[in-house]
Design an enzyme around this catalytic site. Structure first.
Site, PDB file in Angstrom:
ATOM      1  N   TYR A  25      18.662  -9.748  12.904  1.00 51.36           N
ATOM      2  CA  TYR A  25      18.738  -9.405  11.473  1.00 51.36           C
ATOM      3  C   TYR A  25      19.092  -7.932  11.280  1.00 51.36           C
ATOM      4  O   TYR A  25      19.878  -7.590  10.396  1.00 51.36           O
ATOM      5  CB  TYR A  25      17.419  -9.728  10.772  1.00 51.36           C
ATOM      6  CG  TYR A  25      17.201 -11.208  10.554  1.00 51.36           C
ATOM      7  CD1 TYR A  25      17.901 -11.892   9.560  1.00 51.36           C
ATOM      8  CD2 TYR A  25      16.308 -11.934  11.339  1.00 51.36           C
ATOM      9  CE1 TYR A  25      17.705 -13.251   9.350  1.00 51.36           C
ATOM     10  CE2 TYR A  25      16.109 -13.290  11.141  1.00 51.36           C
ATOM     11  CZ  TYR A  25      16.808 -13.944  10.147  1.00 51.36           C
ATOM     12  OH  TYR A  25      16.621 -15.290   9.953  1.00 51.36           O
TER      13      TYR A  25
ATOM     14  N   ASP B 101       6.191 -12.052   6.377  1.00 53.93           N
ATOM     15  CA  ASP B 101       7.489 -12.435   6.932  1.00 53.93           C
ATOM     16  C   ASP B 101       7.674 -11.682   8.241  1.00 53.93           C
ATOM     17  O   ASP B 101       7.070 -10.621   8.435  1.00 53.93           O
ATOM     18  CB  ASP B 101       8.615 -12.097   5.943  1.00 53.93           C
ATOM     19  CG  ASP B 101       9.905 -12.821   6.335  1.00 53.93           C
ATOM     20  OD1 ASP B 101      10.057 -13.991   5.952  1.00 53.93           O
ATOM     21  OD2 ASP B 101      10.730 -12.224   7.044  1.00 53.93           O
TER      22      ASP B 101
ATOM     23  N   ARG C  51       7.281 -22.782  -0.379  1.00 54.84           N
ATOM     24  CA  ARG C  51       7.889 -23.332  -1.587  1.00 54.84           C
ATOM     25  C   ARG C  51       7.773 -24.826  -1.811  1.00 54.84           C
ATOM     26  O   ARG C  51       8.052 -25.297  -2.900  1.00 54.84           O
ATOM     27  CB  ARG C  51       9.367 -22.935  -1.630  1.00 54.84           C
ATOM     28  CG  ARG C  51       9.551 -21.479  -1.992  1.00 54.84           C
ATOM     29  CD  ARG C  51      10.993 -21.090  -1.922  1.00 54.84           C
ATOM     30  NE  ARG C  51      11.451 -21.157  -0.545  1.00 54.84           N
ATOM     31  CZ  ARG C  51      12.664 -20.843  -0.145  1.00 54.84           C
ATOM     32  NH1 ARG C  51      13.562 -20.475  -1.030  1.00 54.84           N
ATOM     33  NH2 ARG C  51      12.992 -20.912   1.125  1.00 54.84           N
TER      34      ARG C  51
HETATM   35  O1  CP3 Z   1       3.505 -20.556   6.330  1.00 54.63           O
HETATM   36  C1  CP3 Z   1       4.090 -19.732   7.067  1.00 54.63           C
HETATM   37  O2  CP3 Z   1       4.740 -20.113   8.071  1.00 54.63           O
HETATM   38  C2  CP3 Z   1       3.848 -18.264   6.799  1.00 54.63           C
HETATM   39  C3  CP3 Z   1       4.852 -17.457   6.261  1.00 54.63           C
HETATM   40  C4  CP3 Z   1       6.205 -17.147   6.884  1.00 54.63           C
HETATM   41  C5  CP3 Z   1       7.323 -16.798   6.086  1.00 54.63           C
HETATM   42  N1  CP3 Z   1       8.341 -16.445   6.918  1.00 54.63           N
HETATM   43  C6  CP3 Z   1       7.346 -16.785   4.610  1.00 54.63           C
HETATM   44  C7  CP3 Z   1       8.623 -16.797   3.907  1.00 54.63           C
HETATM   45  C8  CP3 Z   1       6.595 -17.040   8.224  1.00 54.63           C
HETATM   46  C9  CP3 Z   1       5.814 -17.333   9.486  1.00 54.63           C
HETATM   47  C10 CP3 Z   1       7.950 -16.590   8.216  1.00 54.63           C
HETATM   48  C11 CP3 Z   1       8.692 -16.302   9.444  1.00 54.63           C
HETATM   49  C12 CP3 Z   1      10.138 -16.087   9.378  1.00 54.63           C
HETATM   50  N2  CP3 Z   1      10.857 -15.416   8.429  1.00 54.63           N
HETATM   51  C13 CP3 Z   1      11.027 -16.478  10.392  1.00 54.63           C
HETATM   52  C14 CP3 Z   1      10.623 -17.167  11.682  1.00 54.63           C
HETATM   53  C15 CP3 Z   1      10.461 -18.622  11.531  1.00 54.63           C
HETATM   54  C16 CP3 Z   1      11.730 -19.383  11.252  1.00 54.63           C
HETATM   55  O3  CP3 Z   1      11.820 -19.938  10.150  1.00 54.63           O
HETATM   56  O4  CP3 Z   1      12.610 -19.431  12.116  1.00 54.63           O
HETATM   57  C17 CP3 Z   1      12.314 -16.058  10.016  1.00 54.63           C
HETATM   58  C18 CP3 Z   1      13.601 -16.280  10.785  1.00 54.63           C
HETATM   59  C19 CP3 Z   1      12.196 -15.380   8.775  1.00 54.63           C
HETATM   60  C20 CP3 Z   1      13.271 -14.698   7.997  1.00 54.63           C
HETATM   61  C21 CP3 Z   1      13.364 -15.259   6.643  1.00 54.63           C
HETATM   62  N3  CP3 Z   1      12.481 -14.978   5.612  1.00 54.63           N
HETATM   63  C22 CP3 Z   1      14.314 -16.182   6.139  1.00 54.63           C
HETATM   64  C23 CP3 Z   1      15.460 -16.762   6.937  1.00 54.63           C
HETATM   65  C24 CP3 Z   1      13.972 -16.434   4.788  1.00 54.63           C
HETATM   66  C25 CP3 Z   1      14.668 -17.343   3.823  1.00 54.63           C
HETATM   67  C26 CP3 Z   1      14.148 -18.714   4.141  1.00 54.63           C
HETATM   68  C27 CP3 Z   1      14.433 -19.772   3.153  1.00 54.63           C
HETATM   69  O5  CP3 Z   1      13.740 -20.809   3.338  1.00 54.63           O
HETATM   70  O6  CP3 Z   1      15.256 -19.640   2.244  1.00 54.63           O
HETATM   71  C28 CP3 Z   1      12.810 -15.687   4.487  1.00 54.63           C
HETATM   72  C29 CP3 Z   1      12.068 -15.653   3.201  1.00 54.63           C
HETATM   73  C30 CP3 Z   1      10.728 -16.298   3.246  1.00 54.63           C
HETATM   74  N4  CP3 Z   1       9.758 -16.072   4.196  1.00 54.63           N
HETATM   75  C31 CP3 Z   1      10.200 -17.211   2.284  1.00 54.63           C
HETATM   76  C32 CP3 Z   1       8.887 -17.519   2.683  1.00 54.63           C
HETATM   77  C33 CP3 Z   1       7.888 -18.408   1.978  1.00 54.63           C
HETATM   78  C34 CP3 Z   1      10.922 -17.689   1.032  1.00 54.63           C
HETATM   79  C35 CP3 Z   1      10.657 -16.673  -0.040  1.00 54.63           C
HETATM   80  C36 CP3 Z   1      10.600 -17.271  -1.421  1.00 54.63           C
HETATM   81  O7  CP3 Z   1      11.678 -17.340  -2.068  1.00 54.63           O
HETATM   82  O8  CP3 Z   1       9.503 -17.641  -1.869  1.00 54.63           O
END
Ligand code: CP3
Length: 351
Positions: free
Chosen positions: A150, A75, A30
């Site tokens: 989760y 994700d 984002r």
């Molecule tokens: O560039 C990258 O790193 C690749 C994509 C990626 C995403 N999630 C995309 C995403 C990766 C590697 C993840 C891993 C992930 N997802 C983790 C492990 C890493 C960390 O941050 O600790 C965890 C715990 C998640 C679970 C998760 N998914 C959360 C807590 C959220 C909300 C995060 C927020 O910033 O609000 C997501 C959604 C998510 N995953 C988004 C993205 C780009 C946001 C979705 C959107 O609204 O566009």
């Protein structure tokens, strides 16, 4: 790249390179205006399930910055639907029916990647065919304990108390869940490697909530098994990110991963001192440093790079995901600075 290995892959295998490879966690996301524009036309879940769109988002940061690796846009929760758990994102993951008993665990099935996540495998092969040969493609999985958090909690939490009390209160059912997740992630990682991933990463975002004794007793064996079983079938470097795990650093380094990714809460030279100079490290600039002046940011980057020179090899990264309000130009500055400083440090070292 005459010997067929990228800078990133050499470093991941402990080979010192002419400069330090660099990528950042959450680089596809984002903070990029082109990601936000695309997300106006498609929701997150659909984006992850449409190979052409997931591939396009994965490549967005690569088109903009000289990063050494792409990480697939997906994700950690993505494969869980294929195990029988419906998931929503708002924006974090939400599970309507949390897993809190042996009966709930019995209702899950192990992941069959071809059937459960064909879109991830297709996205990987598209990205690999479009990605320049001198850049690596990283695929990833959530580590079992983080997925467990989760699944049991039902969504995000500060302390995942429901998940941690289930771990202690029903050891049989919770071990069964951890093992099922472990087995599924083994299949998932192998399938992603076959589909074109050059390296694999395990995200253990919440493992820092555990004390070392509990980690060693209940989590470490599952992690060791994943690495061993994946490595028995495919030869790819594996990165382990034990977030918030400074108390667990030694225990995390024992699971057999090629690279230990370090969060930003302790200086990188401390990780070098604790794990020794034969360990490969990834990390660990504080993501908030991207909001500092360029002068301060530059100094912080240099400090991480200098500390990294003490490790067997070093992959520069943030110590956690890039924040969504980050100015993309600051990341451009970071990448250039990593190139400049690490070229200088490497040639000083050679000379
Ligand atoms: O560039 C990258 O790193 C690749 C994509 C990626 C995403 N999630 C995309 C995403 C990766 C590697 C993840 C891993 C992930 N997802 C983790 C492990 C890493 C960390 O941050 O600790 C965890 C715990 C998640 C679970 C998760 N998914 C959360 C807590 C959220 C909300 C995060 C927020 O910033 O609000 C997501 C959604 C998510 N995953 C988004 C993205 C780009 C946001 C979705 C959107 O609204 O566009």
């Amino acid at each position: 790249m005459p010997d067929g290995k990228t800078l990133f892959e050499k470093a991941a295998r402990g080979i010192r390179t002419e400069r330090t490879p660099v990528w950042v966690m959450r680089q596809a996301g984002r903070y990029l205006p082109e990601y936000r524009a695309l997300r106006k036309t498609v929701d997150f879940l659909t984006a992850t399930k449409t190979p052409e769109i997931a591939a396009q988002i994965t490549l967005q940061p690569i088109d903009r910055f000289e990063l050494d690796a792409a990480i697939l846009f997906a994700d950690i929760m993505t494969p869980l639907e294929g195990m029988g758990v419906p998931i929503r994102f708002a924006p974090g993951p939400i599970i309507e029916s949390p897993i809190r008993s042996q009966k709930d665990v019995d209702g899950l099935r192990p992941l069959d990647p071809d059937e459960g996540v064909p879109f991830v495998l297709d996205a990987l092969s598209i990205v690999r065919s479009e990605l320049p040969k001198d850049r690596s493609l990283i695929a990833f999985a959530g580590a079992p304990f983080t997925l467990f958090c989760y699944l049991v909690q039902g969504g995000g939490s500060k302390d995942f108390m429901d998940a941690r009390s289930f771990l202690r209160g029903d050891p049989e059912a919770s071990d069964a869940l951890l093992n099922l997740l472990g087995k599924s992630m083994i299949h998932y990682l192998r399938a992603q490697a076959r589909a074109g991933a050059d390296a694999l990463m395990l995200f253990d975002s919440w493992v820092g909530l555990l004390d070392e004794k509990l980690y060693r007793a209940r989590i470490q064996p599952v992690m060791k098994n994943i690495i061993q079983e994946v490595k028995a079938e495919i030869d790819r470097p594996i990165i382990y990110f034990a977030n918030g795990g400074s108390a667990l650093l030694e225990a995390a380094s024992e699971i057999g991963a090629d690279v230990i990714a370090v969060d930003w809460t302790r200086p990188l030279h401390e990780a070098v001192a604790r794990l020794g100079s034969s360990t490969v490290l990834q990390g660990n600039l504080d993501p908030s440093a991207l909001f500092a002046s360029r002068d301060e940011l530059g100094q912080e980057i240099d400090k991480v790079l200098e500390s990294g020179m003490g490790a067997a090899a070093h992959i520069f990264n943030l110590g956690h995901g890039i924040h969504r309000t980050t100015d993309p130009d600051q990341l451009g500055f970071l990448v250039d600075r990593v190139h400049e400083t690490s070229e200088r440090l490497s040639s000083d070292r050679e000379g």
